[in-house]
Design a protein around this motif. Structure first.
Motif, mmCIF file in Angstrom:
data_model
loop_
_atom_site.group_PDB
_atom_site.id
_atom_site.type_symbol
_atom_site.label_atom_id
_atom_site.label_comp_id
_atom_site.label_asym_id
_atom_site.label_seq_id
_atom_site.Cartn_x
_atom_site.Cartn_y
_atom_site.Cartn_z
ATOM 1 N N SER A 1 -10.679 0.975 2.287
ATOM 2 C CA SER A 1 -11.018 -0.139 3.281
ATOM 3 C C SER A 1 -11.029 0.239 4.482
ATOM 4 N N THR A 27 -10.330 -10.185 2.684
ATOM 5 C CA THR A 27 -11.631 -10.558 2.182
ATOM 6 C C THR A 27 -10.801 -12.098 1.848
ATOM 7 N N TRP A 83 0.745 -1.281 -0.055
ATOM 8 C CA TRP A 83 0.063 -0.063 -0.139
ATOM 9 C C TRP A 83 0.900 1.414 -0.040
ATOM 10 N N GLN A 97 -14.224 0.480 6.226
ATOM 11 C CA GLN A 97 -14.861 -0.620 6.467
ATOM 12 C C GLN A 97 -15.280 -0.807 8.086
ATOM 13 N N ALA A 124 -17.218 -6.989 -0.181
ATOM 14 C CA ALA A 124 -16.855 -5.627 0.011
ATOM 15 C C ALA A 124 -16.016 -5.420 -1.316
ATOM 16 N N PHE A 125 -15.939 -4.185 -1.930
ATOM 17 C CA PHE A 125 -15.321 -4.000 -2.871
ATOM 18 C C PHE A 125 -14.379 -2.647 -3.046
ATOM 19 N N GLY A 126 -13.584 -2.368 -3.632
ATOM 20 C CA GLY A 126 -12.763 -1.145 -3.536
ATOM 21 C C GLY A 126 -12.134 -0.735 -4.999
HETATM 22 N N1 PHE Z 1 -8.584 -2.033 -0.528
HETATM 23 C C1 PHE Z 1 -8.223 -2.899 -1.879
HETATM 24 C C2 PHE Z 1 -7.158 -1.929 -2.639
HETATM 25 O O1 PHE Z 1 -6.839 -0.676 -2.240
HETATM 26 C C3 PHE Z 1 -9.257 -3.117 -2.720
HETATM 27 C C4 PHE Z 1 -10.154 -4.170 -2.037
HETATM 28 C C5 PHE Z 1 -11.435 -3.162 -1.520
HETATM 29 C C6 PHE Z 1 -10.083 -5.320 -2.307
HETATM 30 C C7 PHE Z 1 -12.437 -4.307 -0.858
HETATM 31 C C8 PHE Z 1 -11.231 -6.330 -1.587
HETATM 32 C C9 PHE Z 1 -12.070 -5.543 -0.824
HETATM 33 O O2 PHE Z 1 -6.558 -2.607 -3.642
#
Ligand code: PHE
Length: 351
Positions: free
Chosen positions: A177, A257, A154, A180, A317-319
């Motif tokens: 995230s 996840t 990150w 969350q 979840a998704f990002g």
């Molecule tokens: N936070 C992750 C990223 O920045 C993306 C993600 C969000 C993956 C939620 C899974 C669930 O790459």
């Protein structure tokens, strides 16, 4: 004598600039340059100056005279123009007006508003969480063991400040995230969160800016499964990109996840074929698919960190990146993503 000349120059200049009509100006001219004007008389006295200083004073006097004459000429021109225009100027009410220039929202802001509308239609609530975060929300509570190397992915910016005994280092939010856990703490299930925010990572090249935007979805309820995730993804893709775009999920790994996926959308330039009509390879996608970002089923440890019982509730979840989906929709191949934030009107006005 020197001081006297400079004093004359200053008072003459201010009177000249103050004169509001030609008569006024003529009087000022007489007062300084007329036969018995202040400057004329002073110049006459130069003969009394000791010989060795006379030349210097002479030059100064000349300079003062020229400056005053020039100022009078300029003011004369200005006042006579003004006179003319006040006489001639009439307003022709039948002339078309001058349209004021209208600005528009930045293209990233436009995208954020559209994305918000799309998700609000299916019951998501837009929330905002801090841009300056604790390590705890961005990593630890998301199932990253202390000092786990996955944190490196990150490329986090750290803030020089005291550590929080419980929440660790202060950082700039590297992904949405972190919202969350904050949402679980704020509200508890059922959750339908849309967290759109600025994110920061130590990266700057043609396809990365140190500041960018992500939109994070989090759904937690009883019996939430991968089909809900796939359905939501499909709904977003059709609403944002268009009816003929497809989506797919591929296995991947994220700490927070399980299972985790990488989400792809079919390319709008080659229609998911990977090749253009003339048989050449599509430059935008190469394989027919474009990567949109990560997603997955919320890890039980993450639910626990947020105070939710993983035996009763599940979630997905998704990002995804705002800049990324924007480029993917427009089929834009922007040579340098940094253009988005360089405030160059020639670029911004095209959208
Ligand atoms: N936070 C992750 C990223 O920045 C993306 C993600 C969000 C993956 C939620 C899974 C669930 O790459």
């Amino acid at each position: 004598m020197e001081e006297e000349l400079i004093g004359i120059k200053n008072s003459a200049l201010s009177l000249i600039l103050e004169s509001t009509d030609l008569k006024d100006l003529e009087e000022t001219k007489l007062q300084f340059l007329g036969k018995s004007g202040k400057l004329t008389l002073t110049i006459k006295e130069i003969t009394t100056v000791p010989i060795e200083k006379r030349k210097e004073i002479g030059i100064l006097a000349n300079d003062v005279k020229q400056t005053i004459e020039q100022a009078i000429a300029d003011q004369f021109e200005m006042l006579s123009k003004k006179k003319k225009t006040t006489l001639i100027e009439k307003i022709d009410v039948t002339n078309p007006g001058i349209k004021p220039e209208i600005g528009h929202l930045h293209l990233v802001t436009q995208a954020i508003e559209e994305i918000t509308d799309i998700f609000e239609k299916i019951g998501f609530e837009r929330v905002r969480y801090p841009e300056v975060e604790w390590d705890y929300y961005a990593f630890t509570a998301l199932n990253f063991p202390q000092n786990h190397p996955a944190r490196d992915e990150w490329e986090t910016f750290f803030v020089k400040s005291q550590e929080n005994p419980k929440k660790g280092k202060m950082i700039l939010t590297p992904h949405t995230s972190s919202g969350q856990i904050r949402e679980m703490e704020r509200k508890g299930p059922p959750i339908r969160m849309l967290n759109i925010a600025k994110c920061y990572r130590r990266q700057s090249d043609v396809s990365h800016t140190p500041m960018f935007h992500q939109f994070e979805g989090l759904v937690i309820d009883k019996d939430i499964s991968i089909t809900h995730l796939k359905g939501t993804l499909e709904y977003f893709v059709k609403s944002y990109f268009g009816k003929n775009r497809k989506s797919r999920i591929r296995p991947y790994h994220f700490q927070f996840t399980e299972p985790s996926f990488e989400v792809d959308v079919s390319c709008g330039v080659c229609n998911g074929e990977g090749r253009l009509l003339d048989g050449s390879k599509c430059k935008l996608c190469k394989s027919g698919w474009l990567e949109m970002g990560g997603a997955g089923m919320v890890h039980p440890n993450v639910l626990k960190s947020g105070g939710i019982d993983p035996n009763k509730f599940t979630g997905f979840a998704f990002g995804w990146g705002v800049e990324r989906v924007l480029m993917m929709r427009e089929g834009l191949e922007i040579d340098d993503l940094r253009l988005l934030y360089s405030n160059d009107l020639r670029f911004l006005e095209q959208f």
